[in-house]
Design an enzyme around this catalytic site. Structure first.
Site, PDB file in Angstrom:
ATOM      1  N   SER A   1      48.446  33.139  44.027  1.00 37.90           N
ATOM      2  CA  SER A   1      47.217  32.716  44.701  1.00 37.90           C
ATOM      3  C   SER A   1      46.039  33.474  44.116  1.00 37.90           C
ATOM      4  O   SER A   1      46.192  34.581  43.590  1.00 37.90           O
ATOM      5  CB  SER A   1      47.309  33.014  46.200  1.00 37.90           C
TER       6      SER A   1
ATOM      7  N   TYR B   1      48.938  38.476  53.824  1.00 37.91           N
ATOM      8  CA  TYR B   1      49.099  37.404  52.835  1.00 37.91           C
ATOM      9  C   TYR B   1      48.645  37.866  51.455  1.00 37.91           C
ATOM     10  O   TYR B   1      49.342  37.698  50.451  1.00 37.91           O
ATOM     11  CB  TYR B   1      48.297  36.174  53.280  1.00 37.91           C
TER      12      TYR B   1
END
Length: 676
Positions: free
Chosen positions: A553, A566
């Protein structure tokens, strides 16, 4: 409107092709003669409709038929230059076509056109070939059928064989068909129903005679019983990557594992090595299985390391033998040797592994060898199995017409022969990746914690010859190992791994619990580690290189609010890419990553609550979140699952063969996430 003769022919073909004991996939051919209209004169003309080259009886449609003018086809007998030049007759068929002619005429067209009966079937039934390959086949044919079915000695398929069969039919009006030595059967009838009934009469009569007169245990005593199912599958999963690597020495192959009762019985029999060494006989068999299999000569209880070492030795010997076979018979005009690796490997107590350029080809090769097993057992049960000799096999395997057929095949897709395992493949990015990889030629194992979602995606892609579904919670070490074993058993190995499974909880540091932290790290950091470790075992055992791609990501390098767990888990994944690239490069395994921006539409993560949380953080309506993300990028474009899939394809399709340890941003340009 479909001609009635064609309608009946297709229905008959589909029924005959539905039973693998009647004829093999893409094997055999059927025909009908009838009346059509000449498009030039408008006059009635006699036509032949016959299954075209490469078609399959079980799925035959009108588009798969070749259509020829019967008068012109039969006139070819007047200009036939003899056996030495009979291959020239295949090109002559083009001058007999009716209109556009439909599918390309096959080598067996003469057999159907020259026999002066309206309907003809040429089939490869196990029971019929057992008689055809028995050492005393002519005598058995007379004993079983009297003068109702005649014997035609072995002749390579072609124009002369058509003339031979037609001559037998004319001289024996009482006959319903023939046994073709070393090959199969041909039957005929005045109507489609009568032809089909005659085909089935020959097959059932031969099968009944075999059942009533077969001697017990024709292949000897059972020397190696099958391992229990769980142990057998574990053994197969351990050996398949090694075998696939060996069988891919000349070109990459996909594998298919078979442990049916008939295979397990055959590979365990005392005389199996001796009989299998004689090779298959029917041309449709050995064109797919090669002239003979590779046979492991160790018991199933032998140690794994010893077995791997022996398989490596046997493979080297097989290649030497095949090269010698080629050199014995090749002439100045023979096509180059196509590859010396085995297509069939027999493993006592474990089963059979078949190989091919794709899953369907590998599976069909295994199915053909099962037919060959039935033939060998049947011939030995009545007589002695005596296949056609090696020189004849070579003439067909390296036939110029067969080579021309291979050259007409479409160019392989970029990921052909690659076997991909995608985690979190049931939705969102994983689903898009699975679809793209399959569209580019890969076999795909779709894994997901939601088994139903994985099944849906696998079905969308096209079913078990292209994709299989495996339930997988990547946090469970045992499930990861089981999923990799299932992948190996499905396709023979693994080449391309996509670590995509993920989830997210949007919370500030003070709101993040240890449970929140552990959950996200268990799925993404620990889960991707477990998947990489288990698949790396296969990649190393295969020795074929491979790819591992992490769907990381932009958050691996971009610090956003309310994202501690995250972002940290994604940063862990990003560094795993670098670490594994450094470690696995020696094995030819490339490890890279894709860093997407937030993928809102089509995302399982965003639909699960993450979207609402992130929208609240940024103070925008949830339905506007994708637009919000797009507007903060340099390109002002929203990132969708398909764009991430494109990144995976770009990294694995071959053009970036010298790239490893790289992260590719797929974020439409987030300056704060630039890599540096």
């Amino acid at each position: 409107m479909t001609n009635p003769a064609v309608r009946d022919l297709l229905a008959r073909s589909n029924r005959l092709g539905a039973n693998p004991a009647t004829t093999n996939y893409a094997g055999g051919n059927t025909s009908a003669k009838g009346t059509g209209t000449d498009p030039v004169t408008g006059q009635a003309t006699r036509l032949l409709w016959v299954k075209g080259s490469g078609g399959d009886l079980g799925t035959l449609t009108e588009q798969g038929l070749a259509v020829l003018r019967l008068d012109r086809l039969r006139s070819l007998a007047d200009v036939y230059p003899g056996v030495a030049r009979e291959d020239e007759m295949v090109a002559a068929f083009d001058y007999c076509l009716h209109g556009r002619g439909g599918a390309a005429p096959s080598i067996d067209t003469a057999m159907h056109g020259l026999v002066e009966v309206a309907h003809v079937d040429h089939l490869h039934p196990d029971a019929g070939i057992a008689i055809a390959t028995a050492a005393d086949g002519p005598e058995l044919t007379r004993t079983i059928f009297g003068d109702r079915v005649l014997w035609v000695p072995w002749r390579r398929p072609g124009f002369q064989l058509g003339l031979d069969i037609a001559a037998v039919q004319r001289a024996n009006p009482q006959a319903i068909g023939v046994i073709l030595g070393g090959h199969g059967i041909t039957a005929w009838g005045a109507t489609s129903a009568e032809c089909e009934a005659h085909s089935m009469e020959i097959i059932t009569t031969a099968a009944r005679y075999l059942a009533e007169h077969a001697r017990p245990d024709p292949l000897g005593a059972l020397a190696h019983g099958p391992l229990p199912a769980r142990e057998r599958h574990a053994r197969a999963a351990a050996l398949l990557p090694v075998l696939r690597g060996l069988a891919s020495t000349d070109r990459a192959q996909v594998g298919h594992y078979t442990d049916s009762d008939v295979v397990l019985d055959f590979v365990g029999r005392e005389r199996m090595p001796e009989v299998a060494a004689r090779g298959t006989s029917c041309p449709d068999h050995f064109l797919r299985t090669k002239v003979r299999p590779m046979v492991l000569d160790l018991p199933p209880t032998a140690g794994l390391a010893e077995t791997v070492e022996r398989l490596t030795e046997l493979h080297a010997a097989y290649r030497d033998d095949y090269r010698a076979y080629y050199e014995r018979y090749a002439g100045p005009d023979s096509p180059p040797m196509r590859g010396a690796d085995p297509a069939i490997v027999l493993l006592p107590g474990v089963g059979m592994v078949s190989f091919g350029a794709d899953k369907q080809t590998a599976r069909v090769a295994g199915e053909f060898y099962v037919n060959a097993i039935n033939v060998m057992r049947g011939a030995e049960a009545l007589s002695t199995y005596a296949p056609i000799d090696e020189a004849e096999k070579f003439r067909i395997e390296y036939w110029a017409l067969e080579e021309a057929k291979l050259q007409r095949m479409p160019r392989p897709k970029p990921l052909a022969t690659r076997i991909a395992l995608v985690t979190g493949g049931g939705s969102g990015i994983g689903r898009a990746v699975a679809h793209r990889l399959a569209a580019e030629g890969a076999c795909v194992v779709v894994t997901d914690r939601d088994a139903a979602a994985a099944e849906t995606v696998a079905a969308e892609i096209g079913g078990p010859d292209v994709a299989v579904a495996v339930p997988l919670d990547v946090t469970d070490e045992a499930q990861v190992a089981a999923a990799v074993r299932a992948s190996v058993l499905a396709f023979g190995g693994v080449d391309l791994v996509v670590n995509n499974a993920g989830l997210s909880l949007s919370k500030s540091l003070l709101e993040t619990t240890t449970g929140d932290w552990d959950l996200q790290h268990d799925v993404m950091a620990r889960g991707s580690f477990l998947v990489a470790r288990e698949t790396a075992r296969v990649l190393v055992a295969q020795g074929m290189g491979g790819d591992i791609v992490y769907i990381a990501s932009k958050n691996a390098v971009f610090a956003g609010p309310n994202n501690i767990a995250y972002g940290a888990a994604k940063a862990d994944q990003a560094h795993q890419v670098r670490l594994l690239a450094a470690e696995l490069g020696a094995h030819g395994v490339r490890v890279n990553g894709v860093n997407p921006d937030g993928v809102v539409r089509g995302s399982g993560i965003f639909a699960g609550g993450w979207g609402a949380d992130r929208a609240a953080v940024y103070g925008v309506p949830e339905e506007k979140l994708g637009e919000f993300y797009a507007q903060r990028t340099l390109l002002k474009r929203e990132v969708l699952p398909v764009h991430v899939a494109n990144g995976v394809f770009a990294l694995t399709a071959g053009d970036l063969s010298h790239t490893t340890g790289l992260h590719v941003p797929v974020d439409a340009g987030v300056a704060a996430a630039f890599l540096r």
